[in-house]
Design an enzyme around this catalytic site. Structure first.
Site, short mmCIF file in Angstrom:
data_model
loop_
_atom_site.label_atom_id
_atom_site.label_comp_id
_atom_site.label_asym_id
_atom_site.label_seq_id
_atom_site.Cartn_x
_atom_site.Cartn_y
_atom_site.Cartn_z
N ILE A 1 0.55 -1.28 0.17
CA ILE A 1 -0.09 -0.05 -0.07
C ILE A 1 0.92 1.40 -0.01
CG2 ILE A 1 0.01 0.42 2.57
CD1 ILE A 1 -3.05 0.59 0.02
N TYR A 2 2.10 0.98 0.42
CA TYR A 2 2.80 2.47 0.44
C TYR A 2 3.26 2.96 -0.98
CZ TYR A 2 4.24 0.96 5.00
OH TYR A 2 4.20 0.58 6.72
N GLY A 3 2.77 4.39 -1.19
CA GLY A 3 2.76 4.88 -2.55
C GLY A 3 1.96 4.39 -3.55
N GLY B 1 2.30 1.01 -4.30
CA GLY B 1 3.27 0.14 -4.81
C GLY B 1 4.58 0.88 -5.07
#
Length: 312
Positions: free
Chosen positions: A52-54, A56
């Protein structure tokens, strides 16, 4: 840097983990490359990311760096799944295994060393969720599995279920927020983890940046609290009670001739049950300050005093 076993597993990781939540967004690829290089040169191995960070981007940047900057086999890669792009929790078997495959594709690797449930999903039966962890390990896509932000009873139930039948993948880690400004984990999560032989990965060990002392006289223009995105994330730790704890950390730092960051980080790192704090930095300079502080060990009398002051 010291290497520690993750819980009662055989997996050894550096006692400081590198968080990558800002990679690909606030931290551009070239800055991330400098960070990863400095971290590995300091003896660090554990790198934490999430699908979920950025959207992907964090995993994509990490994958690129493993191809061109630091070899894959020098790192312990940990990622997380169970949150959809729209923010909805989904720990169904279908979503988890699909998300894991997507993470592997983004990083261009065939397995992760630690795959974690990013959140607890009350809408999915736990046995279904845990079956996905088993499948990830038996298929070779993950070597070890863990959970994040589970309550004490949720962690205990998951750990007990996995150990109740031979062949299931044991829970070896639990990610939880833990710092001098946030000691809630001590009530239930840490005791449950100790009983189950689960290692704690402590996120936000610097109290969302507040324990560095940078907010003592106001909100710096270049700080997270000054941004629309992170202001509400930091605000709860700008209370009067938090200020008193921060001042105690600053006093201890002055007496030891180190930084407040070093005091706060050392306190978390050496708490019973903690395998590694997870630290994220937007810049190489910030990470270097963390790596320098990692060498500090608090005297028992300072640690005991901070225990008493922050026990609220």
């Amino acid at each position: 840097m010291e290497q520690r076993h993750l819980g009662r597993s055989g997996l050894r990781v550096s006692r400081l983990g590198l968080g990558t939540m800002t990679w690909g967004q606030e931290t551009p690829p070239e800055e991330a490359a400098a960070q990863l290089t400095a971290f590995v040169e300091a003896g660090g191995t554990l790198v934490d990311t999430a699908g979920i960070y950025g959207d992907g981007d964090s995993e994509r940047v990490l994958g690129e760096l493993m191809r061109h900057v630091v070899p894959r086999d020098e790192l312990v890669i940990a990622t997380k799944s169970a949150i959809r792009a729209d923010g909805r929790y989904d720990a169904s078997r279908r979503h988890l295994l699909t998300a894991l495959d997507e993470s592997l594709d983004r990083m261009d690797i065939d397995h992760v060393d630690l795959w974690q449930l990013h959140v607890y999903d009350p809408a999915t039966p736990m046995e279904e969720t845990l079956s996905a962890l088993d499948e990830a390990v038996t298929s070779g896509r993950a070597r070890y599995v863990g959970v994040c932000d589970h309550t004490g009873w949720q962690l205990a139930k998951a750990a007990a279920w996995q150990r109740a039948w031979p062949g299931r993948a044991p829970i070896v880690s639990a990610g939880v927020e833990y710092s001098l400004l946030h000691r809630d984990a001590e009530r239930e999560v840490l005791p449950a983890a100790e009983d189950a032989g689960v290692g704690i990965l402590a996120w936000s060990p610097l109290g969302r940046g507040v324990l560095t002392g940078k907010y003592r006289t106001g909100i710096p223009a270049d700080s997270r609290a000054a941004t629309d995105r992170y202001a509400e994330f930091v605000r709860p730790y700008l209370s009067e009670q938090s200020r008193l704890i921060v001042e105690s950390v600053v006093t201890a730092a002055e007496g030891l001739h180190v930084t407040p960051l070093a005091v706060a980080l050392s306190w978390v790192r050496d708490r019973p049950g903690v395998t590694a704090p997870l630290v994220g930095a937007r810049t190489l300079a910030q990470l270097q300050a963390i790596l320098d502080a990692e060498k500090v060990t608090l005297p028992d009398e300072i640690r005991d005093a901070l225990d008493d002051i922050s026990d609220i």
